[in-house]
Write a protein that holds these residues in place. Structure first.
Motif, mmCIF file in Angstrom:
data_model
loop_
_atom_site.group_PDB
_atom_site.id
_atom_site.type_symbol
_atom_site.label_atom_id
_atom_site.label_comp_id
_atom_site.label_asym_id
_atom_site.label_seq_id
_atom_site.Cartn_x
_atom_site.Cartn_y
_atom_site.Cartn_z
ATOM 1 N N TYR A 17 -5.098 8.937 -8.988
ATOM 2 C CA TYR A 17 -4.023 7.949 -8.926
ATOM 3 C C TYR A 17 -4.139 6.955 -10.089
ATOM 4 O O TYR A 17 -3.148 6.555 -10.693
ATOM 5 C CB TYR A 17 -4.144 7.214 -7.589
ATOM 6 C CG TYR A 17 -2.904 6.507 -7.114
ATOM 7 C CD1 TYR A 17 -1.929 7.200 -6.395
ATOM 8 C CD2 TYR A 17 -2.715 5.150 -7.331
ATOM 9 C CE1 TYR A 17 -0.814 6.560 -5.924
ATOM 10 C CE2 TYR A 17 -1.594 4.499 -6.854
ATOM 11 C CZ TYR A 17 -0.644 5.207 -6.148
ATOM 12 O OH TYR A 17 0.465 4.568 -5.671
ATOM 13 N N GLY A 72 4.445 3.026 -3.829
ATOM 14 C CA GLY A 72 3.672 3.169 -5.062
ATOM 15 C C GLY A 72 4.115 4.397 -5.823
ATOM 16 O O GLY A 72 5.275 4.817 -5.737
ATOM 17 N N LEU A 73 3.179 4.982 -6.551
ATOM 18 C CA LEU A 73 3.494 6.182 -7.313
ATOM 19 C C LEU A 73 3.977 7.299 -6.399
ATOM 20 O O LEU A 73 4.741 8.162 -6.819
ATOM 21 C CB LEU A 73 2.254 6.644 -8.076
ATOM 22 C CG LEU A 73 1.749 5.680 -9.137
ATOM 23 C CD1 LEU A 73 0.405 6.161 -9.686
ATOM 24 C CD2 LEU A 73 2.756 5.577 -10.279
ATOM 25 N N GLY A 74 3.526 7.270 -5.143
ATOM 26 C CA GLY A 74 3.932 8.303 -4.187
ATOM 27 C C GLY A 74 5.440 8.358 -4.043
ATOM 28 O O GLY A 74 6.025 9.443 -3.910
ATOM 29 N N ASN A 75 6.095 7.213 -4.065
ATOM 30 C CA ASN A 75 7.543 7.182 -3.886
ATOM 31 C C ASN A 75 8.280 7.531 -5.162
ATOM 32 O O ASN A 75 9.276 8.245 -5.144
ATOM 33 C CB ASN A 75 8.007 5.774 -3.481
ATOM 34 C CG ASN A 75 7.239 5.253 -2.301
ATOM 35 O OD1 ASN A 75 6.017 5.114 -2.361
ATOM 36 N ND2 ASN A 75 7.928 4.987 -1.226
ATOM 37 N N SER A 128 0.507 6.108 3.102
ATOM 38 C CA SER A 128 -0.911 5.706 3.015
ATOM 39 C C SER A 128 -1.676 5.957 4.297
ATOM 40 O O SER A 128 -2.622 5.240 4.605
ATOM 41 C CB SER A 128 -1.068 4.212 2.691
ATOM 42 O OG SER A 128 -0.322 3.824 1.599
ATOM 43 N N PHE A 175 0.774 10.906 2.401
ATOM 44 C CA PHE A 175 0.430 10.220 1.156
ATOM 45 C C PHE A 175 1.303 8.986 0.956
ATOM 46 O O PHE A 175 0.821 7.893 0.672
ATOM 47 C CB PHE A 175 0.602 11.187 -0.017
ATOM 48 C CG PHE A 175 0.154 10.632 -1.337
ATOM 49 C CD1 PHE A 175 -1.163 10.737 -1.737
ATOM 50 C CD2 PHE A 175 1.058 10.001 -2.177
ATOM 51 C CE1 PHE A 175 -1.579 10.221 -2.953
ATOM 52 C CE2 PHE A 175 0.646 9.479 -3.397
ATOM 53 C CZ PHE A 175 -0.682 9.593 -3.783
ATOM 54 N N THR A 176 2.599 9.160 1.117
ATOM 55 C CA THR A 176 3.517 8.063 0.809
ATOM 56 C C THR A 176 3.351 6.903 1.784
ATOM 57 O O THR A 176 3.566 5.752 1.432
ATOM 58 C CB THR A 176 4.975 8.560 0.770
ATOM 59 O OG1 THR A 176 5.791 7.544 0.177
ATOM 60 C CG2 THR A 176 5.515 8.882 2.139
ATOM 61 N N SER A 181 -5.511 -0.841 -1.805
ATOM 62 C CA SER A 181 -5.702 -0.417 -0.414
ATOM 63 C C SER A 181 -6.550 0.851 -0.324
ATOM 64 O O SER A 181 -7.189 1.097 0.686
ATOM 65 C CB SER A 181 -4.353 -0.199 0.269
ATOM 66 O OG SER A 181 -3.760 1.003 -0.173
ATOM 67 N N MET A 182 -6.555 1.668 -1.384
ATOM 68 C CA MET A 182 -7.407 2.862 -1.353
ATOM 69 C C MET A 182 -8.874 2.483 -1.459
ATOM 70 O O MET A 182 -9.744 3.173 -0.948
ATOM 71 C CB MET A 182 -7.070 3.763 -2.537
ATOM 72 C CG MET A 182 -5.811 4.538 -2.354
ATOM 73 S SD MET A 182 -5.513 5.457 -3.873
ATOM 74 C CE MET A 182 -3.751 5.388 -3.896
ATOM 75 N N SER A 197 0.831 -1.191 0.000
ATOM 76 C CA SER A 197 0.000 0.000 0.000
ATOM 77 C C SER A 197 0.873 1.252 0.000
ATOM 78 O O SER A 197 0.651 2.194 -0.754
ATOM 79 C CB SER A 197 -0.908 0.004 1.236
ATOM 80 O OG SER A 197 -1.488 1.267 1.414
ATOM 81 N N ALA A 198 1.890 1.238 0.854
ATOM 82 C CA ALA A 198 2.727 2.431 1.012
ATOM 83 C C ALA A 198 3.582 2.687 -0.222
ATOM 84 O O ALA A 198 3.668 3.810 -0.718
ATOM 85 C CB ALA A 198 3.612 2.283 2.246
HETATM 86 N N1 PHE Z 1 1.065 5.372 -0.394
HETATM 87 C C1 PHE Z 1 0.656 5.268 -1.745
HETATM 88 C C2 PHE Z 1 1.818 5.673 -2.646
HETATM 89 O O1 PHE Z 1 2.811 6.132 -2.184
HETATM 90 C C3 PHE Z 1 -0.563 6.082 -2.042
HETATM 91 C C4 PHE Z 1 -1.698 5.894 -1.078
HETATM 92 C C5 PHE Z 1 -2.236 6.984 -0.427
HETATM 93 C C6 PHE Z 1 -2.246 4.628 -0.842
HETATM 94 C C7 PHE Z 1 -3.284 6.838 0.470
HETATM 95 C C8 PHE Z 1 -3.300 4.469 0.048
HETATM 96 C C9 PHE Z 1 -3.812 5.576 0.692
HETATM 97 O O2 PHE Z 1 1.730 5.575 -3.831
#
Ligand code: PHE
Length: 463
Positions: free
Chosen positions: A119, A35-38, A243, A240-241, A337-338, A32-33
């Motif tokens: 996303y 992902g695109l956020g990183n 989650s 965000f990153t 996970s979202m 979950s953590a």
């Molecule tokens: N953490 C995820 C990412 O870094 C994005 C995310 C945000 C997932 C909120 C779940 C809830 O890409």
């Protein structure tokens, strides 16, 4: 209405099954953590906010704010063992005598829908890039050609709508199948594979990029570059990153076996997530500086730097293809996970099957997603407040909803919940518990409030 078989006392049982092992939970939260956020968001936001100082504030936010929020979310989730709305309603009544805490769970449902709406579009871009890499479009690419390919791609709304639809389709398919069969399998191999490939890319950046310049940009803080808006962006990015702040981790916590250590799990996830984000920065910025690109390029940064690097390598097309497949997978495990909070809510509250709930929620997200699909083409000139529709949805969710959600989560876990309940979930009242309790009660709420007030200019500068 749900009935509480355990008579209001923990441990309850989850209605959706449990993770098969501790490792499965760690993998799911990591999935979950990471992902695109990183890989997509961290580098471009760091670039827009001048690098070093932003990164330092981001790291402080991750460890001092994000991690205690994550522990709080998991503990609330496991204690309630419901979807976030049901969990907050149940615990609110049990610990605080008020069912109104369920509105906090509402942030999870609405936040999940809004975040996934954009996303999914960016994840669609990565799917599109798998295809482009496979066709060898980036072979021998120059900075200009990569730019032109990116601009042409996001400028064609039909293409973007197509990949957005594809991505939502595969996400709904997994969520519909449920925890045991869907989520767990999806995260097993992706993280290690991504890590291996990123280490190889790091090798490229060290050899062929301006590595020292990239490192200096990321780690040498220059506070003149960072306004309070930038601090708010760092805070939002930390949420965000990881989650956290919207109940995704709370929903997963509901399926966590009673004996698993929550602080241990949170520590592993936070360290892995941070390492991958920093790695992405260390890969991308040396390429930016070696090719005279602009670090403040914005949401296109990853899509404009990495293909350039791949284009210069032997076997680059294959490499690029694998990379974008892995990035799509990483986005997919985050997207799942979202959706989980809202899908679990519809199942528990309205007695629907998971398949029905996932299809319904997925359709709503798909429609809302068109706001972002069109933000880069047809409606790119339609700007208000923070910019395009995409810019506003991103700002509203990352920089406002997640920190507000996190604020109330720690206030509940730290102030409303009785110490016996929270220490029982966190493995007893030792040092780790005391540190968490202090951060959750004082540091996190005060810091979030302070940054908000600063960002809107309600606290004057000392000069
Ligand atoms: N953490 C995820 C990412 O870094 C994005 C995310 C945000 C997932 C909120 C779940 C809830 O890409």
């Amino acid at each position: 209405m749900l009935t509480d078989e355990a008579g209001g006392k923990s441990p309850r049982t989850s209605l959706h099954g449990l993770w098969s092992s501790k490792m499965a939970f760690v993998l799911a939260v990591t999935g979950s953590a990471v992902g695109l956020g990183n890989i997509w968001k961290f580098p471009y936001i760091a670039g827009q906010n001048g690098g070093g100082a932003f990164v330092l504030v981001y790291l402080l936010c991750v460890f001092l704010i994000g991690m205690p929020v994550m522990m709080s979310e998991i503990l609330l989730g496991r204690r309630g063992r419901r979807n976030p709305v049901g969990t907050m309603e149940l615990l609110g009544e049990e610990e605080g005598g008020s069912r109104n805490w369920r509105w906090l769970g509402g942030i999870a449902v609405v936040g999940g829908v809004l975040i996934l709406s954009y996303y999914s579009v960016i994840a669609g871009w990565t799917l599109g890039y798998v295809y482009k890499s496979a066709l060898g479009e980036f072979n021998g690419a120059t900075a200009e050609s990569v730019n032109a390919i990116f601009g042409g791609f996001i400028g064609d709304w039909r293409m973007v709508a197509l990949v957005h639809t594809l991505f939502m389709g595969i996400t709904v398919a997994v969520v519909a199948r449920g925890v045991e069969r869907g989520l767990e399998q999806a995260v097993r191999f992706m993280v290690p594979a991504l890590l291996v490939l990123m280490l190889a890319l790091l090798g490229y950046s060290i050899n062929s990029g301006h590595f020292a310049e990239g490192v200096a940009f990321l780690f040498a803080p220059n506070f003149d570059q960072l306004g309070w808006d930038g601090v708010l962006a760092a805070l939002g990015q930390a949420f965000f990153t990881l989650s956290v702040g919207m109940g995704a981790v709370m929903a997963y916590g509901a399926y966590l076996p009673q004996e698993t250590s929550i602080p241990g799990t949170a520590a592993i996830v936070v360290v892995a997530d941070t390492a991958i984000a920093l790695l992405a920065g260390l890969i991308i910025f040396p390429i930016v500086f070696a090719n005279g690109l602009n670090p403040a390029e914005g949401p296109g940064l990853v899509f404009q730097t990495l293909p350039h690097a791949f284009g210069q390598m032997t076997g680059g097309a294959l490499f690029a293809c694998i990379f974008f497949v892995l990035l799509s997978l990483a986005a997919w495990t985050s997207a799942i996970s979202m959706m989980e909070p809202s899908v679990a809510w519809v199942v528990e509250r309205f007695g629907r099957t998971r398949a029905q709930a996932a299809t319904m929620i997925g359709s709503i997200i798909w429609i809302v997603g068109f706001g972002t699909v069109l933000s880069f083409n047809v409606l790119s000139d339609f700007k208000f407040y923070k910019g395009t529709i995409f810019d506003n949805v991103d700002h509203l969710t990352s920089n406002i909803m997640l920190p507000v959600g996190g604020f109330f989560i720690v206030v509940f876990a730290g102030w409303v919940m009785c110490r016996n309940s929270s220490s029982e979930e966190l493995g007893g009242a030792g040092t780790i518990y005391s540190i968490w309790h202090f951060l959750a009660r004082f540091v996190v709420p005060v810091a979030i409030l302070f940054v908000f007030l600063k960002a809107v200019g309600l606290i004057p500068e000392l000069s």
